[in-house]
Write an enzyme that holds these catalytic residues in place. Sequence first.
Site, mmCIF file in Angstrom:
data_model
loop_
_atom_site.group_PDB
_atom_site.id
_atom_site.type_symbol
_atom_site.label_atom_id
_atom_site.label_comp_id
_atom_site.label_asym_id
_atom_site.label_seq_id
_atom_site.Cartn_x
_atom_site.Cartn_y
_atom_site.Cartn_z
ATOM 1 N N ASP A 1 -4.535 -0.447 3.918
ATOM 2 C CA ASP A 1 -3.833 -0.448 2.625
ATOM 3 C C ASP A 1 -3.207 -1.830 2.463
ATOM 4 O OD1 ASP A 1 -2.353 0.340 0.273
ATOM 5 O OD2 ASP A 1 -2.377 2.398 1.009
ATOM 6 N N HIS B 1 -5.537 -0.893 -3.813
ATOM 7 C CA HIS B 1 -4.821 -0.946 -2.522
ATOM 8 C C HIS B 1 -5.539 -1.846 -1.523
ATOM 9 C CE1 HIS B 1 -1.642 2.118 -3.145
ATOM 10 N NE2 HIS B 1 -2.482 2.570 -4.051
ATOM 11 N N GLU C 1 -5.140 4.653 -7.845
ATOM 12 C CA GLU C 1 -4.244 3.633 -8.394
ATOM 13 C C GLU C 1 -4.857 2.250 -8.578
ATOM 14 O OE1 GLU C 1 0.142 5.181 -7.309
ATOM 15 O OE2 GLU C 1 -0.887 4.335 -5.581
HETATM 16 C C1 ACM Z 1 -1.331 8.253 -3.487
HETATM 17 O O1 ACM Z 1 -0.232 8.780 -3.249
HETATM 18 N N1 ACM Z 1 -1.397 7.051 -4.045
HETATM 19 C C2 ACM Z 1 -2.570 8.919 -3.159
#
Ligand code: ACM
Length: 502
Positions: free
Chosen positions: A164, A243, A301
């Site tokens: 991440d 991410h 996201e």
């Molecule tokens: C998440 O909490 N962004 C999967």
Amino acid sequence: MKTILLALTLALGPMGSHAQSQPTHLIPAPAEYSVRSGTVSPDAMASLHEKVLISEKALLRRLDGRQLTPWQLKSAYWLTLGRRSLKIVAADEEGLFYARQTIKMMASLDSAVSCCTILDWPRFPYRGLMLDESRHFQGKDFVKKQLEMMARLKMNRFHFHLVDNPGWRLQIDAYPRLTRLTAWRPQAFFWDWEQNEIGGPFVDEGTPGAYGGYYTKQDIADILAFAEARHIEVIPEIEMPGHNYETRAAYPSLACSLPGGGKDPWELCPGKETTYQFLETVLLEVFDMFPSRYIHIGGDEARKNNWALCPDCQARMKAEGLPSVAALQSYMIRRIARFAHAHGKRIIGWDEILQGGLAPDATVMSWHGTEGGLQAVREGHDVIFTPTRYCYLDYHQDPAQFRAVGRHLPLSKVYSFDPVDADIPPSSAHHVLGLQGNLWTEHVQDAWHAEMMLYPRVFAIAETGWSPAEKKNWPDFERRASAMSNVAREWGYTVYPPLQKH
Ligand code: ACM
Ligand code: ZN
């Protein structure tokens, strides 16, 4: 009321009528439990005369017409505990393993273990826990310790969030810069590192005083062997296309063809062919490391703003006839899903993978709420529920708790969640694979803190995943969770509320 009681009695079956007064503290509550006369002291539990039979036929006889699916049958067991003897029947080693967990737990939890007969099987095939290793690196010993607790609670899926923005934590031989350059940072605490919701600096491996770490292939092999012995499947997550701040820090050419890679700092470029070469090479190494038939590809996201401006993204959209940047994300996820499929794997993605059209046979992890999951079920996809309001273990457990996400998630609320919503028709219920608790580690600073966030709430996730819906009972669970918390503390876990201040 009468009808409800009658329905309950029918649903519980002949042994279930004893269920209301189980003299055990066992978590998760077994499907069927009936008490017999007599007790065994916890010390004597270790020296019982034991008879074990692994035979599907014999277990089916004990099930006496109860209909279990093949995967349930594999995990099911029958046991009868007498004053001096223990008999276990299971169809598979897995069922025997769960029978032994039951015995171990009763010996730890109950001051005098009641002689009993138990017929038990899980409600859901996916009873999961996710750990974020990127924002705070937990390390191998911590992971094994949590796997041990998962096994005792009959949980069976460990979702390993390995990469991440704040750090890449998995050895990839083809791309050594990932760990050499982005597994280390000057600041240990995530919020000291991240600047203006963008990301902070990384430092090279070996920099004195640097915080970080990563799992080598040998570490992963050790963890997998430990998990396999406990019937836990480890599912790695390799995030894309969002991410990926750390990936871009190691390999800047994976960003869009815009000044500085574009305004959004987290996204890979789904237009460039080289992005796919990178992802596929990484995934091949991941497939070699992890035997799970699932690969979690993230998908959450991605802001997608760069893609509307990037010439490579625009060219890809034109060439593939993609009408929107959402469709471009869907193109990427479908392409990776096909690649995974060609290597015998299936993808899991966060519920954003629904945007722009879902890849065939993708499994959706529903986190925004349950809507995404319900939509996926309606479209015939498998779903794992992990809605923030019930399953996000980074939310605080009381308003005074330091360092947690500012939303409140007490044990009772975790326990109140049922993954099979009233809107799911019984004919589609098999698409609900189960549920998962997620520990994101933005606020976590050490093992003590991480465990305080996990426990006792993981006990509730475990019971919802295993026990029949009609066996769930909050006052009784609260009593059992209290006993389980004390035992977990004796085993060396930190359980909220912590008994001593850090
Ligand atoms: C998440 O909490 N962004 C999967
Ligand atoms: Zn691009």
